[in-house]
Design a protein around this motif. Structure first.
Motif, PDB file in Angstrom:
ATOM      1  N   ARG A 333      -5.340  28.686   7.983  1.00 57.27           N
ATOM      2  CA  ARG A 333      -6.293  27.622   8.334  1.00 57.27           C
ATOM      3  C   ARG A 333      -5.714  26.700   9.407  1.00 57.27           C
ATOM      4  NH1 ARG A 333     -10.052  25.193   3.843  1.00 57.27           N
ATOM      5  NH2 ARG A 333     -10.730  27.030   2.698  1.00 57.27           N
ATOM      6  N   VAL A 334      -4.463  26.285   9.203  1.00 54.05           N
ATOM      7  CA  VAL A 334      -3.840  25.361  10.149  1.00 54.05           C
ATOM      8  C   VAL A 334      -3.644  26.044  11.504  1.00 54.05           C
ATOM      9  CG1 VAL A 334      -1.809  23.953  10.640  1.00 54.05           C
ATOM     10  CG2 VAL A 334      -2.709  24.062   8.312  1.00 54.05           C
ATOM     11  N   ALA A 335      -3.118  27.272  11.499  1.00 56.20           N
ATOM     12  CA  ALA A 335      -2.885  27.991  12.756  1.00 56.20           C
ATOM     13  C   ALA A 335      -4.192  28.219  13.506  1.00 56.20           C
ATOM     14  CB  ALA A 335      -2.200  29.329  12.470  1.00 56.20           C
ATOM     15  N   ASN A 350      -2.298  18.186   6.583  1.00 57.93           N
ATOM     16  CA  ASN A 350      -2.694  17.329   5.464  1.00 57.93           C
ATOM     17  C   ASN A 350      -4.187  17.407   5.168  1.00 57.93           C
ATOM     18  OD1 ASN A 350      -0.445  15.282   4.340  1.00 57.93           O
ATOM     19  ND2 ASN A 350       0.030  15.802   6.466  1.00 57.93           N
ATOM     20  N   GLU A 351      -4.994  17.510   6.197  1.00 58.33           N
ATOM     21  CA  GLU A 351      -6.439  17.626   5.980  1.00 58.33           C
ATOM     22  C   GLU A 351      -6.774  18.885   5.188  1.00 58.33           C
ATOM     23  OE1 GLU A 351      -7.713  15.316  10.121  1.00 58.33           O
ATOM     24  OE2 GLU A 351      -8.112  17.454   9.865  1.00 58.33           O
ATOM     25  N   GLU A 352      -6.118  19.979   5.532  1.00 56.30           N
ATOM     26  CA  GLU A 352      -6.387  21.220   4.817  1.00 56.30           C
ATOM     27  C   GLU A 352      -5.868  21.177   3.381  1.00 56.30           C
ATOM     28  OE1 GLU A 352      -8.303  23.545   5.692  1.00 56.30           O
ATOM     29  OE2 GLU A 352      -8.625  22.945   7.765  1.00 56.30           O
ATOM     30  N   LEU A 353      -4.788  20.454   3.173  1.00 53.72           N
ATOM     31  CA  LEU A 353      -4.222  20.350   1.823  1.00 53.72           C
ATOM     32  C   LEU A 353      -5.028  19.434   0.907  1.00 53.72           C
ATOM     33  CD1 LEU A 353      -0.312  20.141   2.020  1.00 53.72           C
ATOM     34  CD2 LEU A 353      -1.671  21.735   0.661  1.00 53.72           C
ATOM     35  N   ASP A 362     -15.481  24.504   2.558  1.00 57.83           N
ATOM     36  CA  ASP A 362     -14.804  24.964   1.344  1.00 57.83           C
ATOM     37  C   ASP A 362     -13.354  24.526   1.404  1.00 57.83           C
ATOM     38  OD1 ASP A 362     -17.027  26.234   0.268  1.00 57.83           O
ATOM     39  OD2 ASP A 362     -16.635  28.089   1.377  1.00 57.83           O
ATOM     40  N   GLY A 363     -12.962  23.677   0.475  1.00 52.10           N
ATOM     41  CA  GLY A 363     -11.597  23.170   0.462  1.00 52.10           C
ATOM     42  C   GLY A 363     -10.597  24.214   0.018  1.00 52.10           C
ATOM     43  N   LEU A 364      -9.328  23.934   0.284  1.00 47.11           N
ATOM     44  CA  LEU A 364      -8.239  24.826  -0.110  1.00 47.11           C
ATOM     45  C   LEU A 364      -7.763  24.459  -1.512  1.00 47.11           C
ATOM     46  CD1 LEU A 364      -6.087  26.981   0.791  1.00 47.11           C
ATOM     47  CD2 LEU A 364      -4.663  25.032   1.444  1.00 47.11           C
ATOM     48  N   TYR A 365      -7.652  25.448  -2.368  1.00 45.96           N
ATOM     49  CA  TYR A 365      -7.219  25.189  -3.738  1.00 45.96           C
ATOM     50  C   TYR A 365      -5.749  25.567  -3.880  1.00 45.96           C
ATOM     51  CZ  TYR A 365     -12.103  24.370  -4.663  1.00 45.96           C
ATOM     52  OH  TYR A 365     -13.374  23.856  -4.630  1.00 45.96           O
ATOM     53  N   ALA A 366      -4.907  24.761  -3.243  1.00 46.33           N
ATOM     54  CA  ALA A 366      -3.454  24.956  -3.305  1.00 46.33           C
ATOM     55  C   ALA A 366      -2.840  23.834  -4.128  1.00 46.33           C
ATOM     56  CB  ALA A 366      -2.859  24.960  -1.892  1.00 46.33           C
TER      57      ALA A 366
END
Length: 435
Positions: A333-335, A350-353, A362-366
């Motif tokens: 996602r970041v790349a 940070n936005e993706e996290l 759809d958010g990342l479920y990490a």
């Protein structure tokens, strides 16, 4: 009377004739049936035998064998079906057990007590326990390593990594002086599992001449153009693309910028229970671990106060990432976002996290964990707070990251002088911020 009697006799005579015809028909049918049986068992004639007499016992025995064989075949077929079903069930159970064992072995490599909890949760559906005892799964399972992704890197990692984990830094000749302080601090601590990804030939030769483990990527126009000439932020953005191969090969990576001084072995202070374990840009308990920030809007009257949750960002220059599906999705996602525009990698990271799922996204479920900010210390904490406090100065950090100040090299050297060589005034000459 005579007429009635004659009528009765005629009816009886007619009935007797019908009965007689029925018996004859039955007898013929029986004869045909027996004839068929004799023809089947004695195709050469009923008297084709060494015995001059009809072998009644042989016929009886043959008929019995047919009936018995038919029954036995049916029973045997049913038995085979039952055995097949039982074998299928047993095979499925064995496969399930093998999968569980494989997962247990993979988790055992992490060397932490969360492995057993993970297997328990993944083993199948569970009832909720008593109040206050229920915990969700925080530690996602690692992926199956795929050496075919990069066989050359796989051989290097097999030699360098310890416990399937290592420190990784990207560097070009623009940061050569900082890189030297970086790897000398690692060598001083005695950390064996670290690797420099050289983005140009000069850095590759420099590392080799100093016995520093180094990996030079195969030519890639998209990466090489940035890697050879890019500044600190540009090079920092490349790591999300480069790290993917490390994770696909099954290795956990402690990603490190080169403006960091190592004072202890960081692997002794990791929890390894999350997809991402990162240091923070925060400078106290509230900013690092989160707080309730109340927004005041007087025009709203009774509802003037709105509560918000705030946390300062994770530092994308120092984080531990495990080889899991959510971790690889994060890198992708970041790349992908960085390749589409001039965004700052730390903001995107940070936005993706942290951003949750919402309409159109759809958010990342990490899973994530924030590192102790006194052990994994940023330069704002050091120069604004720690160096001015006699008690805090006694704490020996694991690492110090000079992320808040542009005069990185002299501050890195000062950190070495203060914490390694014991020069008490080594940090005194620097301002809190930048000039």
């Amino acid at each position: 009377m005579i007429g009635r009697r004659d009528g009765a006799l005629m009816r009886n005579s007619s009935s007797n004739q019908s009965l007689l015809k029925s018996r004859i028909a039955i007898a013929i049918a029986i004869g045909i049936f027996l004839g068929c049986i004799f023809a089947f068992f004695f195709p050469h004639g009923t008297f084709f035998s060494s015995s001059p007499h009809f072998n009644h016992h042989h016929l009886t025995r043959s008929i019995s064998q047919v009936v018995s064989t038919s029954c036995e075949s049916s029973d045997h077929l049913n038995m085979l079906k039952a055995e097949f079903v039982a074998a299928s069930d047993k095979n499925a159970e064995l496969k399930r057990q093998v999968n569980v064992l494989i997962e247990k072995l993979r988790l055992a490599e992490q060397g932490k007590d969360h492995a057993e909890k993970q297997v328990l949760v993944l083993g199948g559906p569970h009832k909720a326990g008593p109040f206050g005892t229920v915990q969700g799964l925080r530690t996602n399972p690692t992926i199956v390593p795929d050496d075919s992704v990069n066989p050359r890197l796989a051989k290097i990692l097999e030699k360098v990594a310890v416990g399937k984990e290592l420190i990784v830094a990207l560097a070009n000749s623009n940061v050569k002086d900082m890189l030297e302080v970086w790897f000398k601090s690692i060598q001083k601590v005695g950390i064996p599992n670290y690797l420099v990804v050289a983005l140009d030939d000069e850095i590759a030769r420099f590392c080799e001449s100093n016995d520093v483990p180094v990996y030079k990527r195969d030519p890639d126009k998209g990466i090489d153009s940035v890697g050879k000439t890019g500044g600190n932020h540009a090079v920092s953005g490349l790591k999300f693309h480069v790290l993917r191969e490390f994770l696909q090969l099954g290795y956990s990576v402690l990603l490190s910028d080169v403006d960091i001084v190592y004072l202890q072995n960081p692997f002794h202070y990791l929890y390894r229970d999350s997809d991402v374990e990162s240091m923070s840009d925060g400078h106290n308990n509230m900013t690092v671990y989160g707080y309730n920030d109340v927004f005041d809007e007087p025009a709203m009257g009774w509802a003037r106060y709105a509560h918000t949750m705030r946390i300062w960002v994770y530092n994308s220059g120092f984080f531990y990432i495990r080889p899991t599906i959510p971790s690889i999705e994060l890198l992708d996602r970041v790349a992908n976002r960085l390749s589409r525009g001039n965004a700052w990698d730390q903001a995107v990271f940070n936005e993706e996290l942290f951003f949750p799922s919402h309409p159109g996204y759809d958010g990342l479920y990490a899973s994530r964990r924030t590192m102790d900010f006194y052990l994994f210390m940023n330069s704002k904490v050091l120069f604004k707070t720690v160096r001015k406090n006699a008690n805090l100065k006694k704490i020996k950090p694991v690492i110090v990251h000079i992320n808040y100040h542009p005069d990185k090299l002299p501050r890195m050297q000062a950190v070495v002088e203060f914490y390694v060589n014991g020069k008490q005034d080594a940090l005194s000459s620097f301002p809190d911020g930048s000039e």
